[in-house]
Write a protein that holds these residues in place. Structure first.
Motif, mmCIF file in Angstrom:
data_model
loop_
_atom_site.group_PDB
_atom_site.id
_atom_site.type_symbol
_atom_site.label_atom_id
_atom_site.label_comp_id
_atom_site.label_asym_id
_atom_site.label_seq_id
_atom_site.Cartn_x
_atom_site.Cartn_y
_atom_site.Cartn_z
ATOM 1 N N ASP A 104 -28.311 68.321 83.549
ATOM 2 C CA ASP A 104 -29.543 67.617 83.191
ATOM 3 C C ASP A 104 -29.963 67.980 81.760
ATOM 4 N N GLY A 114 -34.607 59.063 81.824
ATOM 5 C CA GLY A 114 -35.176 58.540 83.064
ATOM 6 C C GLY A 114 -34.280 58.677 84.282
ATOM 7 N N ALA A 115 -34.342 57.662 85.134
ATOM 8 C CA ALA A 115 -33.628 57.697 86.412
ATOM 9 C C ALA A 115 -32.118 57.695 86.195
ATOM 10 N N LYS A 118 -30.617 61.207 86.268
ATOM 11 C CA LYS A 118 -30.454 61.817 87.589
ATOM 12 C C LYS A 118 -29.213 61.251 88.288
ATOM 13 N N THR A 119 -29.062 59.934 88.189
ATOM 14 C CA THR A 119 -27.917 59.270 88.837
ATOM 15 C C THR A 119 -26.613 59.744 88.208
#
Lengths: 315, 259
Positions: A104, A114-115, A118-119
């Motif tokens: 991360d 953003g998202a 994480k993905t």
């Protein structure tokens, strides 16, 4: 021919050890190219100048003279690194972080927001086979696991080119196979891979093209297969009932390398001499057991190339 | 620009996480707290102005241990990144060396300010316990110690950008001491009667940080009024001096081969 993704032109690098006045030249005007979509092996013995070259490409070290570019950008600029991943030799990461946290962190630095971050982190952890250890601190990881974290961090921003410094060094056979498969997987995804290594069997099984560096000079650049084929072709001839006089004659006349037990002899001879050796052996009453083409390994060809340079040490 | 700020913030956050794992930091913090606590015992040896002694010792403890943390924790951070080769992966990302230095500096500064806040809290509690006045001047003086530490962290960052932790520590301590004496150097030069000496002393004063500008201990302890300019001017000076040092550190680091 595919486009040149990495271009190194007449790079010279001098280091001044300590407070020394005399500079030590470690790269003597090296030039080579890496093409799109290939796995390129940069091969050489320890001290040949491989890591220095890679550090120049990553902008960690400045060349004394010459030019290097990646994806058309000079290596001193940081912008191209958006499209480049790097795994250093024996990578060390902040061991107080977990595998997920470190990925991360690198994803944030690489501008993955953003998202999507994480993905991407989750899918990479799965791809390198660390989903089960994703939330464990890195201080408890084995060398093979750290190497997989290293590959994952190099890929976290989905780069076009990946630079790997000795990716399989120090790994056990299982770890090496796992990393090799990951590297082959990168080629399947259309990535370009630049791999520094001195493990020749890995080069033989993974690299499309190689550059051999020894003593800070490029000794060969071209396709791995062509490098192997360029070596002298040899054959192993196994004979029975070969007498000592004939053995000595074959050794002398054809420079045959003879090994054997009892009356059974194995001769390694040049491919062009096989017919003559067989004829002479048959005339002397020997029996032919087998004739097998001997495939020169990359290791032997490499050693011959390095030996021709006089030394493996950059100087 | 926004991307660059985000990268610096990410690096700073990670630096704080790294720095708060340092045992040296907790050791220095512990002794700072002990010194503040024992100031009560020291003040009891005096029959007069015991509250002022508590606050004098408290300010000294905060300054000494704040500077200690800034220098001795700070000088190792960049060196560790190179030694452990974590820097290689960092700089392989689209992170410039300027951003790296700025992130390290801000992370260390934030860590030092956290320690300053803890020491200041202990100081205020001890002051209240012995009945010493806790005034706005006291908080202004503590705030300027924060500004002084900003300069000291910049000094430590500058030296650690090109030398070993040992040398960087020695040089940083040397500059800190010289910075505390820079006004005296200027006065000595001016009083020497020699133009050359006076010019040299003034040049030295211009280059060295004027750390006495951040010291409002006397005003705070004696309850003297502090003008806005006494706080704002040193603050502006501290920001400017630190910015120049951090940029100089980045300039030096940019030219360094990371072997």
């Amino acid at each position: 021919m595919a486009d040149a993704i990495v271009k190194v032109e007449a790079i010279v690098k001098d280091f001044r050890p300590g407070l020394g006045i005399r500079a030590k030249r470690v790269l003597h005007g090296i030039s080579f190219e890496v093409r799109e979509g290939e796995i390129f092996g940069f091969v050489g013995p320890n001290g040949a100048g491989k890591t220095t070259t890679l550090k120049i490409l990553m902008g960690l070290v400045r060349p004394t003279s010459g030019k290097a570019s990646v994806l058309g950008c000079p290596v001193r600029e940081s912008a191209f690194r958006r499209h480049v991943g790097f795994l250093p030799e024996n990578p060390y990461f902040y061991d107080f972080l977990t595998a997920r946290e470190i990925l991360d962190f690198y994803a944030k630095l690489s501008g993955v927001r953003g998202a999507a971050r994480k993905t991407r982190v989750s899918s990479l952890l799965e791809w390198v086979g660390l989903e089960g250890a994703a939330d464990e601190r890195l201080r408890g990881f084995s060398k093979g696991m750290l190497q997989r974290v290293g590959i994952a961090q190099a890929l976290v921003h989905d780069p076009k080119v990946i630079f790997l410094d000795e990716p399989m060094s120090g790994l056990d056979p299982i770890g090496r196979v796992a990393i090799r498969d990951l590297i082959l997987g990168l080629r399947a995804e259309g990535k370009t891979v630049f791999m520094n290594t001195h493990i020749l069997s890995d080069v033989e099984t993974t690299c499309d093209r190689v550059a051999i560096i020894a003593g800070g000079r490029i000794r060969y650049e071209g396709r791995t297969r062509a490098f192997l084929d360029g070596a002298e072709r040899l054959s192993d001839v196994v004979l029975a009932r070969l007498d000592a006089v004939c053995t000595a004659r074959l050794e002398q006349r054809y420079e045959a390398l003879v090994t054997g037990i009892g009356d059974r002899a194995e001769l390694r001879v040049r491919e062009k001499d096989v017919s003559a050796v067989l004829a002479e052996a048959l005339r002397a009453g020997a029996e032919v057991i087998s004739v097998t083409p001997y495939r020169v390994s990359l290791e032997e060809t490499f050693l011959a190339a390095v030996a021709s340079s006089g030394t493996g040490e950059a100087s | 620009m926004i991307d660059s700020c985000l990268r610096i913030a990410t690096l700073a956050e990670n630096t704080v996480r790294q720095a708060i794992r340092s045992r040296l930091l907790y050791t220095l913090l512990f002794f700072g707290l002990v010194m503040i606590a024992t100031s009560v015992a020291v003040s009891s040896l005096s029959y007069v102005e015991s509250e002022r002694i508590v606050q004098d010792v408290g300010f000294a403890a905060i300054r000494i241990f704040g500077v200690g943390i800034a220098i001795f924790v700070g000088v190792g951070l960049i060196h560790d990144e190179i030694e452990r080769r974590t820097l290689y992966t960092l700089l392989s990302k689209p992170v410039s060396r300027m951003e790296f230095i700025a992130g390290k500096y801000l992370g260390l500064l934030f860590t030092v300010w956290i320690q300053l806040a803890i020491l200041s809290l202990a100081f205020v509690l001890v002051s209240l316990a012995v009945g010493a006045p806790v005034t706005a001047s006291l908080f202004a003086a503590l705030g300027l110690i924060g500004a002084e530490l900003m300069v000291v962290v910049a000094i430590a960052t500058f030296f650690s950008s090109f030398t070993t932790p040992m040398l960087a520590s020695l040089m940083s301590v040397g500059i800190f001491v010289a910075g505390r004496l820079s006004r005296d150097i200027l006065q000595l030069g001016q009083g020497s009667g020699d133009t050359g000496t006076a010019a040299a002393a003034e040049a030295l004063y211009r280059v060295l940080p004027d750390l006495e500008a951040f010291d409002l201990t006397v005003q705070a302890v004696h309850g003297l009024p502090i003008a806005d300019a006494d706080v704002l001017l040193p603050l502006a000076y501290g920001i400017a001096y630190s910015a120049v040092l951090v940029m100089a550190a980045a300039w030096v680091f940019e030219r360094r081969d990371l072997r």
